[in-house]
Design a protein around this motif. Structure first.
Motif, PDB file in Angstrom:
ATOM      1  N   ILE A   6       0.858  -1.190   0.000  1.00 58.84           N
ATOM      2  CA  ILE A   6       0.000   0.000   0.000  1.00 58.84           C
ATOM      3  C   ILE A   6       0.893   1.239   0.000  1.00 58.84           C
ATOM      4  CG2 ILE A   6      -1.718   1.327   1.319  1.00 58.84           C
ATOM      5  CD1 ILE A   6      -2.951  -1.269   0.482  1.00 58.84           C
ATOM      6  N   ALA A   7       0.592   2.225  -0.839  1.00 57.06           N
ATOM      7  CA  ALA A   7       1.347   3.479  -0.783  1.00 57.06           C
ATOM      8  C   ALA A   7       0.367   4.649  -0.707  1.00 57.06           C
ATOM      9  CB  ALA A   7       2.250   3.616  -1.998  1.00 57.06           C
ATOM     10  N   ILE A   8       0.594   5.521   0.266  1.00 56.08           N
ATOM     11  CA  ILE A   8      -0.150   6.784   0.307  1.00 56.08           C
ATOM     12  C   ILE A   8       0.603   7.738  -0.615  1.00 56.08           C
ATOM     13  CG2 ILE A   8      -1.064   8.641   1.743  1.00 56.08           C
ATOM     14  CD1 ILE A   8      -0.905   6.668   4.138  1.00 56.08           C
ATOM     15  N   LYS A   9      -0.076   8.176  -1.672  1.00 53.80           N
ATOM     16  CA  LYS A   9       0.567   8.964  -2.726  1.00 53.80           C
ATOM     17  C   LYS A   9       0.836  10.397  -2.236  1.00 53.80           C
ATOM     18  CE  LYS A   9      -1.607   6.093  -6.275  1.00 53.80           C
ATOM     19  NZ  LYS A   9      -2.582   6.014  -7.397  1.00 53.80           N
ATOM     20  N   PRO A  10       1.613  11.176  -3.008  1.00 49.53           N
ATOM     21  CA  PRO A  10       1.971  12.529  -2.550  1.00 49.53           C
ATOM     22  C   PRO A  10       0.760  13.381  -2.163  1.00 49.53           C
ATOM     23  CG  PRO A  10       3.324  11.930  -4.427  1.00 49.53           C
ATOM     24  CD  PRO A  10       2.317  10.821  -4.258  1.00 49.53           C
ATOM     25  N   ASP A  11      -0.364  13.230  -2.852  1.00 54.79           N
ATOM     26  CA  ASP A  11      -1.551  14.040  -2.504  1.00 54.79           C
ATOM     27  C   ASP A  11      -2.117  13.638  -1.141  1.00 54.79           C
ATOM     28  OD1 ASP A  11      -2.215  11.592  -3.728  1.00 54.79           O
ATOM     29  OD2 ASP A  11      -4.150  12.316  -4.433  1.00 54.79           O
ATOM     30  N   GLY A  12      -2.083  12.348  -0.830  1.00 51.87           N
ATOM     31  CA  GLY A  12      -2.576  11.878   0.467  1.00 51.87           C
ATOM     32  C   GLY A  12      -1.714  12.389   1.613  1.00 51.87           C
ATOM     33  N   VAL A  13      -0.393  12.435   1.382  1.00 52.91           N
ATOM     34  CA  VAL A  13       0.526  12.957   2.401  1.00 52.91           C
ATOM     35  C   VAL A  13       0.302  14.458   2.565  1.00 52.91           C
ATOM     36  CG1 VAL A  13       2.957  13.320   2.997  1.00 52.91           C
ATOM     37  CG2 VAL A  13       2.239  11.151   1.951  1.00 52.91           C
ATOM     38  N   GLN A  14       0.245  15.198   1.442  1.00 53.22           N
ATOM     39  CA  GLN A  14       0.086  16.660   1.505  1.00 53.22           C
ATOM     40  C   GLN A  14      -1.238  17.046   2.150  1.00 53.22           C
ATOM     41  OE1 GLN A  14       2.412  18.828   0.703  1.00 53.22           O
ATOM     42  NE2 GLN A  14       3.847  17.389  -0.226  1.00 53.22           N
ATOM     43  N   ARG A  15      -2.267  16.230   1.982  1.00 51.76           N
ATOM     44  CA  ARG A  15      -3.581  16.564   2.539  1.00 51.76           C
ATOM     45  C   ARG A  15      -3.758  16.087   3.980  1.00 51.76           C
ATOM     46  NH1 ARG A  15      -8.110  14.923  -1.338  1.00 51.76           N
ATOM     47  NH2 ARG A  15      -9.277  15.707   0.455  1.00 51.76           N
ATOM     48  N   ILE A  21      -5.838   7.103   6.894  1.00 52.51           N
ATOM     49  CA  ILE A  21      -5.725   5.906   6.050  1.00 52.51           C
ATOM     50  C   ILE A  21      -5.194   4.720   6.856  1.00 52.51           C
ATOM     51  CG2 ILE A  21      -4.384   4.927   4.135  1.00 52.51           C
ATOM     52  CD1 ILE A  21      -4.812   7.708   2.727  1.00 52.51           C
ATOM     53  N   ILE A  22      -4.166   4.967   7.666  1.00 55.52           N
ATOM     54  CA  ILE A  22      -3.618   3.883   8.496  1.00 55.52           C
ATOM     55  C   ILE A  22      -4.690   3.402   9.485  1.00 55.52           C
ATOM     56  CG2 ILE A  22      -1.939   3.364  10.328  1.00 55.52           C
ATOM     57  CD1 ILE A  22       0.085   5.071   8.782  1.00 55.52           C
ATOM     58  N   ASN A 112      -5.570  10.228  -6.840  1.00 52.26           N
ATOM     59  CA  ASN A 112      -6.474   9.284  -6.166  1.00 52.26           C
ATOM     60  C   ASN A 112      -5.915   8.711  -4.863  1.00 52.26           C
ATOM     61  OD1 ASN A 112      -4.743   7.374  -7.153  1.00 52.26           O
ATOM     62  ND2 ASN A 112      -6.232   6.386  -8.516  1.00 52.26           N
ATOM     63  N   LEU A 113      -4.970   9.463  -4.283  1.00 54.34           N
ATOM     64  CA  LEU A 113      -4.582   9.353  -2.868  1.00 54.34           C
ATOM     65  C   LEU A 113      -3.767   8.142  -2.438  1.00 54.34           C
ATOM     66  CD1 LEU A 113      -8.059  10.439  -1.492  1.00 54.34           C
ATOM     67  CD2 LEU A 113      -5.976  11.811  -1.317  1.00 54.34           C
ATOM     68  N   ILE A 114      -4.072   6.988  -2.992  1.00 55.60           N
ATOM     69  CA  ILE A 114      -3.510   5.767  -2.409  1.00 55.60           C
ATOM     70  C   ILE A 114      -3.405   4.680  -3.466  1.00 55.60           C
ATOM     71  CG2 ILE A 114      -5.863   5.226  -1.573  1.00 55.60           C
ATOM     72  CD1 ILE A 114      -4.546   3.647   0.739  1.00 55.60           C
ATOM     73  N   HIS A 115      -2.397   3.848  -3.312  1.00 60.08           N
ATOM     74  CA  HIS A 115      -2.221   2.687  -4.186  1.00 60.08           C
ATOM     75  C   HIS A 115      -2.339   1.410  -3.374  1.00 60.08           C
ATOM     76  CE1 HIS A 115      -0.421  -0.230  -6.919  1.00 60.08           C
ATOM     77  NE2 HIS A 115       0.287  -0.631  -5.881  1.00 60.08           N
ATOM     78  N   GLY A 116      -2.957   0.392  -3.965  1.00 63.12           N
ATOM     79  CA  GLY A 116      -2.955  -0.933  -3.361  1.00 63.12           C
ATOM     80  C   GLY A 116      -2.737  -1.971  -4.443  1.00 63.12           C
ATOM     81  N   SER A 117      -1.916  -2.974  -4.175  1.00 68.82           N
ATOM     82  CA  SER A 117      -1.635  -4.030  -5.156  1.00 68.82           C
ATOM     83  C   SER A 117      -2.937  -4.658  -5.647  1.00 68.82           C
ATOM     84  CB  SER A 117      -0.771  -5.126  -4.535  1.00 68.82           C
ATOM     85  OG  SER A 117       0.391  -4.586  -3.957  1.00 68.82           O
TER      86      SER A 117
END
Ligand code: ABT
Ligand code: MG
Length: 148
Positions: A6-15, A21-22, A112-117
């Motif tokens: 799972i990765a929180i993308k740059p927009d999710g971190v900045q917001r 999410i965790i 779209n904030l987040i990635h999941g496999s």
């Protein structure tokens, strides 16, 4: 036990959505076994999104994912790959159901904030790409017997 990347993308971190999410993944009952805040190199981004290399949105996707720090994580649990995708919601946040992360917090497919496999085999490849073996902790939370 099954694992996903799972990765929180740059927009999710900045917001400021890292904690939210965790919390959602923890509340569900999944176990965090790897976590790091990191800048993504162009090389890593291109490997991660290799399947989209020929798509018209590829250059902007790489630019976006390398534009700021991301939170890279590995989560563990029964059925975690498919379940995390459900918790995340549809790729386009405008189509994502309310109650999902993208449905609750996003409006744009390019943010779209987040990635999941997307499958168990993809998860194994992505975990290997993003984490060294010694960065992952094998542990069992004490509440495990109450979950399984
Ligand atoms: P990821 O978790 O980022 O892989 O998204 P998801 O698996 O839900 O969707 P896919 B199809 O893998 O999209 C990868 C990234 O490409 C972006 N994208 C996708 C566009 O910008 N335009 C498009 O038309 C499509 C299909 C969305 C995804 N990530 N970002 N950021
Ligand atoms: Mg994908």
């Amino acid at each position: 036990m099954e694992r996903t990347f799972i990765a929180i993308k740059p927009d999710g971190v900045q917001r400021g959505l890292v904690g939210e999410i965790i919390r959602r993944l923890e509340n569900k009952g999944f176990t965090l076994v790897g976590l790091k805040l990191m800048n993504v190199s162009k090389d890593l981004a291109e490997q991660h999104y290799g399947v989209h290399k020929e798509r018209p949105f590829f250059p902007s996707l790489i630019k976006f994912i390398t534009s700021g720090p991301v939170v890279a994580m590995v989560w563990e649990g029964d059925g975690v790959v498919a379940s995390a995708r459900k918790i995340i919601g549809a790729t386009n946040p405008l189509s994502a159901e309310p109650g999902t992360i993208r449905g609750d917090f996003g409006v744009s497919v390019g943010r779209n904030l987040i990635h999941g496999s997307d499958a168990i085999e993809t998860a194994q490849n992505e975990i290997e790409l993003w984490f060294k073996e010694d960065e992952l902790a094998a542990w069992k939370p004490t509440l495990t017997p109450w979950l399984y």
